[in-house]
Design an enzyme around this catalytic site. Sequence first.
Site, PDB file in Angstrom:
ATOM      1  N   ASP A 232       0.819  -1.218   0.000  1.00 36.09           N
ATOM      2  CA  ASP A 232       0.000   0.000   0.000  1.00 36.09           C
ATOM      3  C   ASP A 232       0.851   1.265   0.000  1.00 36.09           C
ATOM      4  O   ASP A 232       0.576   2.228  -0.708  1.00 36.09           O
ATOM      5  CB  ASP A 232      -0.908   0.030   1.232  1.00 36.09           C
ATOM      6  CG  ASP A 232      -2.269  -0.582   0.937  1.00 36.09           C
ATOM      7  OD1 ASP A 232      -2.550  -0.859  -0.238  1.00 36.09           O
ATOM      8  OD2 ASP A 232      -3.037  -0.789   1.887  1.00 36.09           O
ATOM      9  N   CYS A 263      -4.555   1.250  -8.321  1.00 35.40           N
ATOM     10  CA  CYS A 263      -4.323   0.499  -7.093  1.00 35.40           C
ATOM     11  C   CYS A 263      -5.478   0.845  -6.184  1.00 35.40           C
ATOM     12  O   CYS A 263      -6.614   0.965  -6.622  1.00 35.40           O
ATOM     13  CB  CYS A 263      -2.965   0.834  -6.485  1.00 35.40           C
ATOM     14  SG  CYS A 263      -2.752   2.558  -6.053  1.00 35.40           S
TER      15      CYS A 263
END
Length: 275
Positions: A232, A263
């Site tokens: 992340d 993403c």
Amino acid sequence: MAAADNSSSTSSSSSNPFIFSPDSPPTLALTPHQIKLCSQALEAFTDRLQKPDVINQEFARLQAKRITASDMRRSCSVALDNVNVNKNRYMDVLPFDETRVVLDSCKDYRPSARGYINASFISTSSSKSLSKFIATQGPLPHTYEDFWEMVFQYKCPAILMLTRLVDNYKMVKCGDYFQAEDGPRDFGNLIVVSKWIKSSNSSLILRHLEVNHKESEESVAVLHIQYPEWPDHGVPNDTLAVREMLKRLYHLPPDLGPIVVHCRYWKNRNILCNS
């Protein structure tokens, strides 16, 4: 992961008839000039790594140029319109009016919506064959149809997904906008079919999807590449999976539409677009 084949589910004529293979992509053949440029780039990167102070200074200069709240209100007016606000996953990650993707056929028919989707066009000059990208957010459940409308409208041949759906703590990272292993899946005016699914040796999950529009005889073939292990907040520890993604993209015909990258939010997708 076993391959799934639903190739008989549709009979539409494909508008980008490129055949995606689940096999490993062939080795890229570089010219002597390309090898020279790669060597020069590697040498420059190696030299820069020895100068962390310079890197920190460059990063600080970039941070100082970040858009202000007032600039964002002026430059991202469509994204901040009241009818579009709920289409943004994060309110600090918005497309500029000038470069945003505009949908011709949007399910939100209010005039002020103006075909909005949280997505932007990105162009690079580093490669003629990979010069067109669409950077977008991980789709939300109520924007799935918008997402596939975008893919169909712009004839996008590939989607790079740099996240997983759910993390180890059961936190949702991205909406499930693509899985259709048990047959066709409806998204409003769009139907998505999985032709095959395969896991690669570099932790990628590859899917050949076909997008069909209920009001058109055309279909769009899409290579969906998911990299669930991309962190992340950061970048992968090695380049194996990234290199495989780029190899597969480089073998796409250059006359197809832009490649979609997303993403959970914008940061990681822009890293890959500029790779």
